[in-house]
Design a protein around this motif. Sequence first.
Motif, PDB file in Angstrom:
ATOM      1  N   GLY A 530       0.809  -1.151   0.032  1.00 46.53           N
ATOM      2  CA  GLY A 530      -0.118   0.002   0.123  1.00 46.53           C
ATOM      3  C   GLY A 530       0.847   1.252   0.140  1.00 46.53           C
ATOM      4  N   VAL A 531       2.109   1.299   0.534  1.00 45.62           N
ATOM      5  CA  VAL A 531       3.091   2.409   0.294  1.00 45.62           C
ATOM      6  C   VAL A 531       3.531   2.787  -0.870  1.00 45.62           C
ATOM      7  CG1 VAL A 531       5.132   3.393   1.422  1.00 45.62           C
ATOM      8  CG2 VAL A 531       3.419   1.975   3.261  1.00 45.62           C
ATOM      9  N   CYS A 532       4.067   1.674  -1.482  1.00 45.13           N
ATOM     10  CA  CYS A 532       4.807   1.824  -2.583  1.00 45.13           C
ATOM     11  C   CYS A 532       3.949   1.547  -3.940  1.00 45.13           C
ATOM     12  CB  CYS A 532       6.069   0.700  -2.685  1.00 45.13           C
ATOM     13  SG  CYS A 532       7.266   1.045  -1.244  1.00 45.13           S
ATOM     14  N   ALA A 533       2.760   1.142  -3.864  1.00 51.09           N
ATOM     15  CA  ALA A 533       1.827   1.013  -5.287  1.00 51.09           C
ATOM     16  C   ALA A 533       2.604  -0.011  -5.795  1.00 51.09           C
ATOM     17  CB  ALA A 533       1.902   2.411  -5.759  1.00 51.09           C
ATOM     18  N   SER A 534       3.109  -1.041  -5.407  1.00 50.39           N
ATOM     19  CA  SER A 534       3.641  -2.265  -6.463  1.00 50.39           C
ATOM     20  C   SER A 534       2.249  -2.807  -6.921  1.00 50.39           C
ATOM     21  CB  SER A 534       4.270  -3.080  -5.511  1.00 50.39           C
ATOM     22  OG  SER A 534       3.614  -3.852  -4.625  1.00 50.39           O
ATOM     23  N   THR A 535       2.586  -3.702  -7.976  1.00 48.16           N
ATOM     24  CA  THR A 535       1.537  -4.639  -8.787  1.00 48.16           C
ATOM     25  C   THR A 535       0.892  -5.697  -7.935  1.00 48.16           C
ATOM     26  OG1 THR A 535       3.261  -5.771  -9.874  1.00 48.16           O
ATOM     27  CG2 THR A 535       2.651  -3.853 -10.995  1.00 48.16           C
ATOM     28  N   VAL A 536       1.405  -5.770  -6.609  1.00 51.58           N
ATOM     29  CA  VAL A 536       0.728  -6.816  -5.881  1.00 51.58           C
ATOM     30  C   VAL A 536      -0.756  -6.529  -5.707  1.00 51.58           C
ATOM     31  CG1 VAL A 536       0.559  -7.799  -3.579  1.00 51.58           C
ATOM     32  CG2 VAL A 536       2.667  -7.154  -4.704  1.00 51.58           C
ATOM     33  N   HIS A 537      -1.252  -5.244  -5.626  1.00 54.62           N
ATOM     34  CA  HIS A 537      -2.531  -5.013  -5.713  1.00 54.62           C
ATOM     35  C   HIS A 537      -2.777  -3.792  -6.836  1.00 54.62           C
ATOM     36  CE1 HIS A 537      -3.423  -6.978  -1.832  1.00 54.62           C
ATOM     37  NE2 HIS A 537      -2.373  -6.160  -1.016  1.00 54.62           N
ATOM     38  N   LYS A 538      -3.910  -3.922  -7.358  1.00 56.22           N
ATOM     39  CA  LYS A 538      -4.208  -3.060  -8.157  1.00 56.22           C
ATOM     40  C   LYS A 538      -4.842  -1.683  -7.831  1.00 56.22           C
ATOM     41  CE  LYS A 538      -5.386  -6.678 -11.761  1.00 56.22           C
ATOM     42  NZ  LYS A 538      -6.435  -7.237 -12.812  1.00 56.22           N
ATOM     43  N   TRP A 539      -3.799  -0.820  -7.527  1.00 51.60           N
ATOM     44  CA  TRP A 539      -4.142   0.687  -6.964  1.00 51.60           C
ATOM     45  C   TRP A 539      -4.675   1.549  -8.131  1.00 51.60           C
ATOM     46  CZ3 TRP A 539      -4.959   1.027  -1.932  1.00 51.60           C
ATOM     47  CH2 TRP A 539      -4.770   0.024  -1.051  1.00 51.60           C
ATOM     48  N   ASN A 540      -5.490   2.279  -7.807  1.00 49.11           N
ATOM     49  CA  ASN A 540      -5.966   3.498  -8.759  1.00 49.11           C
ATOM     50  C   ASN A 540      -5.383   4.697  -7.975  1.00 49.11           C
ATOM     51  OD1 ASN A 540      -7.168   1.788 -10.962  1.00 49.11           O
ATOM     52  ND2 ASN A 540      -8.719   1.830  -9.424  1.00 49.11           N
ATOM     53  N   LYS A 541      -4.440   5.703  -8.564  1.00 54.40           N
ATOM     54  CA  LYS A 541      -4.002   6.871  -8.026  1.00 54.40           C
ATOM     55  C   LYS A 541      -5.049   7.861  -8.076  1.00 54.40           C
ATOM     56  CE  LYS A 541       1.100   5.916  -8.399  1.00 54.40           C
ATOM     57  NZ  LYS A 541       2.079   6.557  -9.022  1.00 54.40           N
ATOM     58  N   LEU A 542      -5.325   8.571  -7.135  1.00 54.21           N
ATOM     59  CA  LEU A 542      -6.059   9.577  -7.091  1.00 54.21           C
ATOM     60  C   LEU A 542      -5.413  11.116  -7.205  1.00 54.21           C
ATOM     61  CD1 LEU A 542      -8.869   8.570  -4.377  1.00 54.21           C
ATOM     62  CD2 LEU A 542      -9.038   8.224  -6.992  1.00 54.21           C
ATOM     63  N   ARG A 543      -6.120  11.913  -7.964  1.00 50.48           N
ATOM     64  CA  ARG A 543      -5.478  13.422  -8.007  1.00 50.48           C
ATOM     65  C   ARG A 543      -6.648  14.360  -7.450  1.00 50.48           C
ATOM     66  NH1 ARG A 543      -0.867  13.673 -10.963  1.00 50.48           N
ATOM     67  NH2 ARG A 543      -0.362  11.902 -12.036  1.00 50.48           N
ATOM     68  N   THR A 544      -6.580  14.999  -6.340  1.00 50.59           N
ATOM     69  CA  THR A 544      -7.502  15.778  -6.024  1.00 50.59           C
ATOM     70  C   THR A 544      -6.928  17.101  -5.131  1.00 50.59           C
ATOM     71  OG1 THR A 544      -9.509  15.882  -4.410  1.00 50.59           O
ATOM     72  CG2 THR A 544      -7.556  14.406  -3.642  1.00 50.59           C
ATOM     73  N   GLU A 545      -7.592  18.108  -5.261  1.00 47.02           N
ATOM     74  CA  GLU A 545      -7.176  19.563  -4.696  1.00 47.02           C
ATOM     75  C   GLU A 545      -7.406  19.225  -3.132  1.00 47.02           C
ATOM     76  OE1 GLU A 545      -9.597  22.418  -6.233  1.00 47.02           O
ATOM     77  OE2 GLU A 545      -8.535  22.139  -8.492  1.00 47.02           O
ATOM     78  N   ARG A 552      -0.004  10.579  -1.126  1.00 48.30           N
ATOM     79  CA  ARG A 552      -0.307   9.889  -2.330  1.00 48.30           C
ATOM     80  C   ARG A 552      -1.369   9.245  -1.628  1.00 48.30           C
ATOM     81  NH1 ARG A 552       3.571   6.126  -5.262  1.00 48.30           N
ATOM     82  NH2 ARG A 552       3.524   4.959  -3.405  1.00 48.30           N
ATOM     83  N   VAL A 553      -2.672   9.282  -2.400  1.00 48.31           N
ATOM     84  CA  VAL A 553      -3.987   8.426  -2.078  1.00 48.31           C
ATOM     85  C   VAL A 553      -4.325   7.431  -3.076  1.00 48.31           C
ATOM     86  CG1 VAL A 553      -6.223   8.753  -1.526  1.00 48.31           C
ATOM     87  CG2 VAL A 553      -4.651  10.501  -0.724  1.00 48.31           C
ATOM     88  N   MET A 554      -4.581   6.315  -2.852  1.00 45.97           N
ATOM     89  CA  MET A 554      -4.862   5.325  -3.781  1.00 45.97           C
ATOM     90  C   MET A 554      -6.159   4.670  -3.362  1.00 45.97           C
ATOM     91  SD  MET A 554      -1.027   3.817  -4.589  1.00 45.97           S
ATOM     92  CE  MET A 554      -0.897   3.171  -2.955  1.00 45.97           C
ATOM     93  N   THR A 555      -6.933   3.909  -4.538  1.00 40.76           N
ATOM     94  CA  THR A 555      -7.859   2.915  -3.749  1.00 40.76           C
ATOM     95  C   THR A 555      -7.920   1.624  -4.826  1.00 40.76           C
ATOM     96  OG1 THR A 555      -9.200   3.842  -5.770  1.00 40.76           O
ATOM     97  CG2 THR A 555      -9.565   4.999  -3.655  1.00 40.76           C
ATOM     98  N   ARG A 556      -8.519   0.785  -4.040  1.00 39.29           N
ATOM     99  CA  ARG A 556      -8.835  -0.207  -4.844  1.00 39.29           C
ATOM    100  C   ARG A 556      -9.966  -1.053  -4.286  1.00 39.29           C
ATOM    101  NH1 ARG A 556      -6.657  -4.789  -1.836  1.00 39.29           N
ATOM    102  NH2 ARG A 556      -5.673  -4.014  -0.129  1.00 39.29           N
ATOM    103  N   LYS A 557     -10.634  -2.004  -5.244  1.00 36.95           N
ATOM    104  CA  LYS A 557     -11.721  -2.769  -4.656  1.00 36.95           C
ATOM    105  C   LYS A 557     -11.125  -4.141  -4.048  1.00 36.95           C
ATOM    106  CE  LYS A 557     -15.604  -0.606  -7.120  1.00 36.95           C
ATOM    107  NZ  LYS A 557     -16.923  -0.931  -8.230  1.00 36.95           N
ATOM    108  N   SER A 558     -11.795  -4.478  -2.801  1.00 36.33           N
ATOM    109  CA  SER A 558     -11.445  -5.811  -2.445  1.00 36.33           C
ATOM    110  C   SER A 558     -12.831  -6.491  -2.291  1.00 36.33           C
ATOM    111  CB  SER A 558     -10.884  -5.883  -0.810  1.00 36.33           C
ATOM    112  OG  SER A 558     -10.746  -6.920  -0.309  1.00 36.33           O
ATOM    113  N   VAL A 559     -12.898  -7.520  -3.040  1.00 39.23           N
ATOM    114  CA  VAL A 559     -14.009  -8.545  -2.958  1.00 39.23           C
ATOM    115  C   VAL A 559     -13.724 -10.094  -2.783  1.00 39.23           C
ATOM    116  CG1 VAL A 559     -15.632  -6.797  -4.568  1.00 39.23           C
ATOM    117  CG2 VAL A 559     -13.798  -8.387  -5.565  1.00 39.23           C
ATOM    118  N   ASP A 560     -12.841 -10.309  -3.395  1.00 37.45           N
ATOM    119  CA  ASP A 560     -12.454 -11.803  -3.217  1.00 37.45           C
ATOM    120  C   ASP A 560     -11.644 -12.571  -2.126  1.00 37.45           C
ATOM    121  OD1 ASP A 560     -14.167 -12.081  -5.668  1.00 37.45           O
ATOM    122  OD2 ASP A 560     -12.374 -11.669  -6.828  1.00 37.45           O
ATOM    123  N   ASP A 561     -10.770 -11.537  -1.582  1.00 39.59           N
ATOM    124  CA  ASP A 561      -9.795 -12.066  -0.534  1.00 39.59           C
ATOM    125  C   ASP A 561     -10.556 -12.279   0.723  1.00 39.59           C
ATOM    126  OD1 ASP A 561      -7.748 -12.526   0.699  1.00 39.59           O
ATOM    127  OD2 ASP A 561      -6.598 -10.751   0.172  1.00 39.59           O
TER     128      ASP A 561
END
Length: 753
Positions: A530-545, A552-561
């Motif tokens: 979660g810190v380094c935004a590696s490809t272990v999880h599919k993170w989406n980076k957010l750009r907001t004011e 750095r803020v990122m999101t992902r959906k967790s449904v199967d784990d």
Amino acid sequence: MEGQGELGRIGENYETSNVGGIRRSRDEENESRSGGSDNMEGGSGDDQDASDKPPRKKKRYHRHTPQQIQELEALFKECPHPDEKQRLELSKRLCLETRQVKFWFQNRRTQMKTQLERHENSILRQENDKLRAENMSIKDAMRNPICTNCGGPAMIGEISLEEQHLRIENARLKDELDRVCALAGKFLGRPISALAASMGPPMPNSSLELGVGSNGFGGLNIINPSTLPLGPPDFGGPLPVMPSTKSTMNNMTPIERSLERSMYLELALAAMDELVKMAQTDEPIWLRSLEGGREVLNHEEYLRTFTPCIGMKPNGFVTEASRESGMVIINGLALVETLMDSNKWAEMFPCIIARTTTTDVISDGMGGTRNGALQLMHAELQVLSPLVPVREVNFLRFCKQHAEGVWAVVDVSIDAIRETSSGGPTYPSCRRLPSGCVVQDMPNGYSKVTWVEHAEYDESLVHQLYRPLIGAGMGFGAQRWVATLQRQSECLAILMSSNTPARDHTAITAGGRRSMLKLAQRMTNNFCAGVCASTVHKWNKLRTENVDEDVRVMTRKSVDDPGEPPGIVLSAATSVWLPVSPQRLFDFLRNEHLRSEWDILSNGGPMQEMAHIAKGQDHGNCVSLLRASAMHSNQSSMLILQETCIDAAGSLVVYAPVDIPAMHVVMNGGDSAYVALLPSGFAIVPDGPMGDGPSSNGGPPAHRVGGSLLTVAFQILVNSLPTAKLTVESVETVNNLISCTVQKIKAALQCES
């Protein structure tokens, strides 16, 4: 190749007291034909009548049982040259004399050598027949030359254009084959015949079987020389070749594939030579820094000593180089096996390696060992900060045994070869020059490890805060690899020991300790991802004011784990500089009695440690289970799982709320995979080799003593519905949480300014 039955008979009946050779006497010949009877002291009536002399007493021979042969064959596959201790152990187990075991192995090795020589002679005979037939056909063609254009008689010396091209191509391929064979001879330590390398099997559908059973090379694969006509895979010697797993290989011809592999082999040998010299040579290649005593690479001397094996440094790249030595509680063979297995390698260095895969195994070693193992790998390397990008590297990993108890494993980027095959330069953000370690076995199961890290990277991608740390080789450098290896091996030694450390809570069973440690390992791995935004999880980076510039803020959906709550997970991370020593900052953050000064989960009061599992001699290396004090706790169903790590390169504090019933299952040895958690925490590193921190006006770094770079990261569940959408309020909440936590830490340590 002879059948297994003949091999068994040779191995059973070849016993003689003459160690210098194996010569079969006429009596042994008669005994073998008679079926190997155990009683050989009597004679027939005809023999006694034929001579007045008493019959000569024949030697008594022993015929091994099928079980004994099976045991001997099994050990021969693993170790064709057993030492005295192994022979003694085997003789006791099989009820044989040690000399019988010794002679059996001598006979077996001699029989193997004979078979291989017989096969090489067969190949040479085939080549001779082929050349003789070719010679005859050429003579016939010379007698009656025919013009290929008109069909009439041709002038002597007239050769078609197509035949000229074929001859030129044939000469080029022969030169390439000679070069590959020379490389293979250097790789294997013995000369390789170009004829043996080029010759295929006598029949199109047959193969040279060097497999299980027929000759004792149980670790080798079956190689079909007709499918790999040129490259290192087809040396006909003890170099096993694994099938390629790269999708790009499917589009390559056998010649192109073998040419690329020969280039890989040449690169691996050059890299190994450079690594060993870099590890063993001090001055003038390595100079001792006057400030801090670090070893610094003398770049001018390096360029005079070595030819760059991956090409010149790209424009805009800078170099980092470091070397570190240390004693590790692990033997050399175990460490080599860990490094050559991508999964074990990632488990040994969880905070450095975000993700790794083995993309192609060119050779898995010789004689059932990792000696000569060569494979292609991909890895994502990380420093725990959103301000330092993840390094993605494609590299060769080559392992070689240099002496008894001395191994070396080298990595080197393959971008130069990929550029050649693809037709154009496509430089990555980082290139790994020959890097790796030399491992020497020491008494009591220890190893001396000398680690060298050498890389070129694009410094413009690294934030100004971290440039002194990365440039000095303290972020991705040798010190961090060795320190992590020492800490992890010490943890493994403690876990394998039957003695529980005195400070551990004895109420936890051995199975419970394993389950808690496994859960803590998953928690820390998810924190790093979660810190380094590696490809272990599919993170989406957010750009907001609404978010601070350095967050750095990122999101992902967790449904199967099953190990995570379903819904949208929000991760926020930032790094700040503090004028506090790393040790003081680590001690403050891991102290449960001071947790209320920065953690909102403490409910304004101190926390109590319910369970403690030590992971090293340092009290800072442990896994703990915490809960808020009873008088302040309004959340009686929640505990906090925490893991803390510290070594010479940095420290880590990771924690996550966990459910009490779920933790009861884990502490009793239950499966921890179903415990849902979202980790948060801190990563702490020095701000540079001599404490160089940023200047107050944003200019060049100013000299500060004992500064730290602190990374703060949180993962929270913003909505548990699968169709949920992220809201601005959720982003503002996690941003405020980070800002508030950093301000509380500064206030507690009295460094707000």
